[in-house]
Design a protein around this motif. Structure first.
Motif, short mmCIF file in Angstrom:
data_model
loop_
_atom_site.label_atom_id
_atom_site.label_comp_id
_atom_site.label_asym_id
_atom_site.label_seq_id
_atom_site.Cartn_x
_atom_site.Cartn_y
_atom_site.Cartn_z
N ASP A 18 0.83 -1.21 0.00
CA ASP A 18 0.00 0.00 0.00
C ASP A 18 0.86 1.26 0.00
O ASP A 18 0.50 2.27 -0.61
N ALA A 19 2.01 1.21 0.70
CA ALA A 19 2.91 2.35 0.73
C ALA A 19 3.54 2.60 -0.64
O ALA A 19 3.63 3.75 -1.10
N ILE A 20 3.96 1.52 -1.30
CA ILE A 20 4.56 1.66 -2.63
C ILE A 20 3.52 2.17 -3.63
O ILE A 20 3.79 3.07 -4.44
N THR A 21 2.32 1.61 -3.55
CA THR A 21 1.24 2.08 -4.42
C THR A 21 0.91 3.54 -4.15
O THR A 21 0.66 4.33 -5.07
N GLY A 22 0.94 3.93 -2.86
CA GLY A 22 0.68 5.31 -2.50
C GLY A 22 1.69 6.27 -3.10
O GLY A 22 1.32 7.37 -3.54
N ALA A 23 2.96 5.85 -3.13
CA ALA A 23 3.99 6.70 -3.73
C ALA A 23 3.74 6.88 -5.23
O ALA A 23 3.84 7.99 -5.76
N MET A 24 3.39 5.81 -5.92
CA MET A 24 3.16 5.90 -7.36
C MET A 24 1.90 6.71 -7.66
O MET A 24 1.91 7.60 -8.52
N VAL A 25 0.82 6.42 -6.96
CA VAL A 25 -0.44 7.13 -7.21
C VAL A 25 -0.32 8.60 -6.83
O VAL A 25 -0.84 9.49 -7.52
N GLY A 26 0.40 8.88 -5.73
CA GLY A 26 0.58 10.27 -5.31
C GLY A 26 1.29 11.09 -6.37
O GLY A 26 0.87 12.22 -6.68
N TYR A 27 2.34 10.54 -6.95
CA TYR A 27 3.07 11.27 -7.99
C TYR A 27 2.22 11.44 -9.25
O TYR A 27 2.09 12.54 -9.80
N LEU A 28 1.62 10.34 -9.70
CA LEU A 28 0.90 10.38 -10.97
C LEU A 28 -0.35 11.24 -10.91
O LEU A 28 -0.72 11.87 -11.91
N SER A 29 -1.01 11.29 -9.75
CA SER A 29 -2.25 12.07 -9.67
C SER A 29 -1.98 13.55 -9.91
O SER A 29 -2.70 14.19 -10.69
#
Length: 265
Positions: free
Chosen positions: A166-177
Motif C-alpha cells: 500500500d505504501a509503494i502504491t501510495g507513492a506511485m499514485v501520489g506522484y501520478l495524480s
C-alpha cells in the motif's frame, strides 16, 4: 524501543518534558536546514553547507557563542537581535523551535506507541523545513522530498503500520495524480498550476500514509490552500503565487497523526 516504552510508562510527564526539550533542539537544527538549503541550491558560488560554517549572524558574520545558540531561550534573551550588530534574527526561527518544542512534548504525552511516535517525529522533521522553504522560495528540494519518500517506505518495512504494498502504491499514485492534474491544467490553460516538487512531496506522503489516505491528503491540502489564497486576496496581494507545499505538508502531517490514533484507539 523497549527502554523508551518503559521510561514513558513509568514517568510520562518527565518523558514528555524531555521530548519537548529534544524537539526544541531538533527545531533549531531544522531552522538551519530551512535557511541554508535554498542558497546551497540556488547560488552556485555559495560555500555553505548544513555543518559549515558554524552558526553565525548573516549580517555581521559573527560566530555565535554557546549562550547565543540555546533553543528558545537565546532569541528571547537577545530580544530577537544579534548581540554584536543588532540586526534582526528572523522570528520564524524561534517559532519553529517553539512549535517543535510543543509538538514533540504533546505527541510524547498522547502517543504511547514508541515506534509510531518516532515515525511521526521523523515525518515532521522533513515536512517543517519543506513547508518553510516552499513558502519563502517556491521550492521543494529533491534533497528533502526524495529521502522523505524512502524513509516512509523504510518505516513501513521496519514497523508495518500498513502493508508495504500500500505504501509503494501510495507513492506511485501520489506522484501520478498531481502529474496528470498538472498536464491537464497546462493543456487547458497554457499555464503551469503546480511544480514538480509538489508531485514528489505527494508521492512521499503516499509512501507514508498509503494510497487509501491520498484523497484525504488532497482534500485537506486543497482546503488549506484555498484558505491561504483567500487570505492573500483579503490582504490585497492579488498577483502573488500561492505555494502548495505548505498545504500538502500540513495535510500529510494531520493525516498521519489521525492514522496513528486510529491504530492505538
Amino acid at each position: 524501543m523497549i527502554a523508551f516504552a518503559l521510561f514513558r510508562e513509568s514517568s510520562p510527564a518527565l518523558f514528555s518534558l524531555m521530548s519537548a526539550v529534544f524537539g526544541a533542539i531538533i527545531g533549531s537544527f531544522l531552522g538551519v536546514v530551512a535557511e541554508r538549503i535554498p542558497p546551497m541550491l540556488l547560488d552556485d558560488e555559495t560555500r555553505i553547507n548544513l555543518l559549515f560554517p558554524a552558526s553565525h549572524c548573516p549580517a555581521c558574520q559573527h560566530d555565535l557563542a554557546w549562550w547565543e545558540n540555546i533553543p528558545l531561550v537565546s532569541w528571547l534573551a537577545l530580544r530577537g537581535r544579534c548581540y554584536h550588530c543588532a540586526s534582526a534574527i528572523p522570528l520564524r526561527l524561534w517559532l519553529l523551535e517553539l512549535f517543535s518544542f510543543l509538538f514533540f512534548g504533546a505527541t510524547a504525552w498522547c502517543i504511547p506507541d514508541i515506534p509510531a511516535l518516532f515515525s511521526l517525529w521523523l515525518l515532521s522533521a522533513f515536512l517543517l523545513p519543506l513547508a518553510i522553504i516552499d513558502g519563502r522560495h517556491m521550492l521543494l528540494p529533491d534533497c528533502l522530498t526524495q529521502p522523505l519518500l524512502w524513509a516512509g517506505l523504510l518505516v513501513h518495512l521496519v514497523h508495518p503500520t500498513l502493508p508495504l504494498r500500500d505504501a509503494i502504491t501510495g507513492a506511485m499514485v501520489g506522484y501520478l495524480s498531481l502529474w496528470l492534474l498538472y498536464w491537464a491544467f497546462r493543456l487547458i490553460t497554457g499555464r503551469e498550476g503546480l511544480g514538480y516538487g509538489d508531485f514528489k512531496l505527494l508521492a512521499a506522503l503516499g509512501a507514508w500514509c498509503g494510497w487509501q489516505a491520498l484523497p484525504t491528503v488532497i482534500l485537506l491540502a486543497s482546503l488549506t490552500g484555498l484558505m491561504g489564497y483567500f487570505i492573500f486576496i483579503k490582504s490585497g496581494n492579488k498577483t502573488a503565487q500561492i505555494p502548495f507545499g505548505p498545504a500538502l505538508a500540513f495535510a500529510g502531517l494531520i493525516t498521519f497523526i489521525l492514522q496513528i490514533f486510529s491504530l492505538i484507539a
